[in-house]
Design an enzyme around this catalytic site. Sequence first.
Site, mmCIF file in Angstrom:
data_model
loop_
_atom_site.group_PDB
_atom_site.id
_atom_site.type_symbol
_atom_site.label_atom_id
_atom_site.label_comp_id
_atom_site.label_asym_id
_atom_site.label_seq_id
_atom_site.Cartn_x
_atom_site.Cartn_y
_atom_site.Cartn_z
ATOM 1 N N ASP A 30 0.934 -1.451 0.067
ATOM 2 C CA ASP A 30 -0.076 -0.660 -0.424
ATOM 3 C C ASP A 30 0.269 1.337 0.330
ATOM 4 O O ASP A 30 2.284 1.161 0.365
ATOM 5 C CB ASP A 30 -1.304 0.351 1.608
ATOM 6 C CG ASP A 30 -2.279 -1.186 1.337
ATOM 7 O OD1 ASP A 30 -2.698 -1.150 -0.432
ATOM 8 O OD2 ASP A 30 -2.694 -0.652 1.997
ATOM 9 N N ASP A 31 0.116 2.944 -0.197
ATOM 10 C CA ASP A 31 0.606 3.762 -0.386
ATOM 11 C C ASP A 31 1.933 3.580 -1.283
ATOM 12 O O ASP A 31 2.336 4.889 -1.104
ATOM 13 C CB ASP A 31 1.420 3.969 0.840
ATOM 14 C CG ASP A 31 0.341 4.067 2.178
ATOM 15 O OD1 ASP A 31 -0.969 4.095 1.633
ATOM 16 O OD2 ASP A 31 0.272 3.550 3.877
#
Length: 327
Positions: A30-31
């Site tokens: 993620d991110d």
Amino acid sequence: MMNVNLSPVCRQQRPAIMPQPRMMLVVTGDDFGYCPRRNQGIVDCFQAGGISNVSLLVNGSAAKQAADLAKRHNIPIGLHANLSEGIPVCQSLQQSSTLINQHGFFHGKMGFRQALKRGEVSMKQVELELRAQVGLFVELNGHLPEHMDGHQHVHVLPEVREVFAKVVSDLRIPYTRVPVEPGLYSCPWMPAHLHKFYKQVEKDALDAIPVFRRHGIRWPDVYLGLTTMGQNMSIPSLHRALSYALAADPSSSTSSSVQGSHQPVVTAELMVHPGYPSHPKEGGCGEGPDDFSQSADRQHELSVLKDPSVLALYCQERVQLCAFRDL
């Protein structure tokens, strides 16, 4: 043998003769796009076989670099829809809207939830922002997201989930994330405030299931990642999470991937956050990097995911890493 089109990382790990896998596992970093150091850590993790998929924050300060890296390394990529951190993508919402505070930033993880509960968030503006983020994703990557989830799980929140599902369905984005994790409540090490937050996330996710089903959106049988975040990630904790997932019934009410037929294997997504810690004032989504991104937890996750013992664990448990497009 299953007839699947394995992603590059799966082909790389696959032995000459592989027994029938018990699980097809999407390991999502993620991110992606949050900062250059997060980007580099995620790429290093992908090349080491520790992740098989990424989720891009298009309003992240290093989103363009992240998209370029995904193209260069052929990394399967989806959209990490963001309504809680940084600055909106939609220009008409940047000056005055219900999505931002007096400083022009999103309300934050808990602030957004509180504003939503008070009825202060316009769903029309949520839809405008989600569509703008998909548009920017396409501009950066040259194609639609292979999956779309929510930063800090905003996509399963009341009201938002209806709008999110409509956008995902309209644009024919096939997969999302449903953060309901087996074994979540048998973790005595989990701090009380996280336990309370995760319990609410699970309730919201369960309430989102009929909405996502109604719109024909799919997701893996099992979600993992809340119990293995940061310092809680270890080879024993990953083994524990995989054991819960392998014991799951693919025909359970939380799954959408079966679609009325029996699946020979469990499908699962493991949410992870590897990277090198952000430098102060470098990165973020407009406000600079948060404590989560600057912490040593990012590099800890990276180290564990790259550990040969984790890859050996996947082999031992007949877990095949893949992308959403391989499910």
